[in-house]
Design an enzyme around this catalytic site. Sequence first.
Site, mmCIF file in Angstrom:
data_model
loop_
_atom_site.group_PDB
_atom_site.id
_atom_site.type_symbol
_atom_site.label_atom_id
_atom_site.label_comp_id
_atom_site.label_asym_id
_atom_site.label_seq_id
_atom_site.Cartn_x
_atom_site.Cartn_y
_atom_site.Cartn_z
ATOM 1 N N PRO A 111 0.809 -1.227 0.000
ATOM 2 C CA PRO A 111 0.000 0.000 0.000
ATOM 3 C C PRO A 111 0.840 1.274 0.000
ATOM 4 O O PRO A 111 0.477 2.255 -0.648
ATOM 5 C CB PRO A 111 -0.814 -0.116 1.292
ATOM 6 C CG PRO A 111 -0.876 -1.570 1.580
ATOM 7 C CD PRO A 111 0.412 -2.149 1.087
ATOM 8 N N ILE A 140 -2.037 -7.812 -5.287
ATOM 9 C CA ILE A 140 -1.297 -9.013 -5.649
ATOM 10 C C ILE A 140 -2.182 -9.906 -6.516
ATOM 11 O O ILE A 140 -3.224 -10.397 -6.055
ATOM 12 C CB ILE A 140 -0.831 -9.783 -4.392
ATOM 13 C CG1 ILE A 140 -0.049 -8.852 -3.458
ATOM 14 C CG2 ILE A 140 -0.011 -11.004 -4.794
ATOM 15 C CD1 ILE A 140 1.145 -8.182 -4.087
ATOM 16 N N ARG A 165 8.530 -7.839 -18.168
ATOM 17 C CA ARG A 165 8.054 -6.566 -18.724
ATOM 18 C C ARG A 165 7.897 -6.594 -20.239
ATOM 19 O O ARG A 165 6.875 -6.107 -20.750
ATOM 20 C CB ARG A 165 8.979 -5.431 -18.278
ATOM 21 C CG ARG A 165 8.667 -4.937 -16.878
ATOM 22 C CD ARG A 165 9.677 -3.967 -16.324
ATOM 23 N NE ARG A 165 9.248 -3.460 -15.023
ATOM 24 C CZ ARG A 165 10.055 -2.901 -14.133
ATOM 25 N NH1 ARG A 165 11.352 -2.756 -14.407
ATOM 26 N NH2 ARG A 165 9.584 -2.461 -12.985
ATOM 27 N N GLY A 186 -18.441 2.871 -32.167
ATOM 28 C CA GLY A 186 -19.594 3.572 -31.620
ATOM 29 C C GLY A 186 -20.180 2.857 -30.414
ATOM 30 O O GLY A 186 -19.526 2.058 -29.742
ATOM 31 N N GLU A 202 3.562 -4.014 -12.683
ATOM 32 C CA GLU A 202 4.967 -4.317 -12.997
ATOM 33 C C GLU A 202 5.763 -3.055 -13.342
ATOM 34 O O GLU A 202 6.661 -3.062 -14.175
ATOM 35 C CB GLU A 202 5.078 -5.371 -14.103
ATOM 36 C CG GLU A 202 4.516 -6.724 -13.674
ATOM 37 C CD GLU A 202 4.755 -7.818 -14.682
ATOM 38 O OE1 GLU A 202 5.825 -7.834 -15.333
ATOM 39 O OE2 GLU A 202 3.864 -8.685 -14.825
#
Length: 385
Positions: A120, A159, A242, A339, A363
């Site tokens: 946090p 997580i 990544r 649309g 990440e």
Amino acid sequence: MTAFSLEPAQLAWCAELRAVAAERLRPLADKGEPGRVNRALLAELGQLGLLGRLFTSGALGLCLMRESLAYACTEAETALALQGLGAHPVHAHGTETQRARWLPRVADGSAVAAFALSEPGAGSDAAALGLRAERDGSPGVASGGGPTRWRLTGEKCWISNAPEADFYTVFARTTPEAGARGVTAFLVPADRPGLTGAGLDMLSPHPIGALAFDAVPVTADDVLGEVDRGFRVAMGTLNLFRPSVGAFAVGMARAALDATLAHTARRDAFGGKLRDLQAVSHQVAEMALRTEAARLMVYAAATAYDEGAPDVPRRAAMAKLLATETAQYVVDTAVQLHGARALQRGHLLEHLYREVRAPRIYEGASEVQRGIIAKELYAAHQEAR
């Protein structure tokens, strides 16, 4: 092979994966409950041998899997990726005992893995972790009568696969006020006393939760790698995953682009087809341009990782940044060109619109990736002087 083209066998494999995702994985995903681990889907991924490939395919193979699955079934893609993210530290840094216990079960889909880094108060700042790993002061340990023991106390948040995972790769602070140099990676089974969790109601449909550690016991046998060297475990894992987050984004972008091509080619508007309007056709061209650029950068970053290139952190950050930002643009543009129908619950683009937002944050948020890129560029500039 170059980073900019694929061999015929690789192209055929990608096509096969897209077909399998549509025919075998999509139905299982549709039966799953949003925000919960889909164990039937994981079991099928294991049966198909795809989870086992997480540890043998290298970065490029991982990217091809994630892109191909994402095109037809984002839920299957994410289930596979989270298994890899949570288990890669065990594969790369675990002991023989740790590997033997968990990796076969990860590969067959019977054990759910999770990567517990975010907190946090730390977010993307992995060096600012607050989860404490305090030495256990019991007499036996103090006198040297057994392996080193710690108690984990604190929280993890956002997580993926929590709180339903069977084990967690947990990063905790073993040396106070030491920044990145005082973090240790632990393999923590979900049944350890003092470990609890709760699901979070998030925009993304895959499971995400928070974990609470109330003096959770761990020992030296649970360490992944070396004590106080866990930051390297985390960054090594992220450098691999990544670019593959970028591949996930490219898969979504390609799905949105193909849906847009089909829609604008058949939709009647203003006396012709939508594609006949220059404003529309130019937007479609821009979508294709950006998607292809992102795909090439992802492949280049993955190839650099597989070849052990020195600039992997920069390339990985660039690939994730470009691909996730591109996918956001492409999906958003696809919604605009479709649309109101694209906003209807159950439409492919409504689903992609919800899926595409989170990869720009997890990440390492886009801003973090820009920071990594700049840091690496200035470091290289300094070395060259």
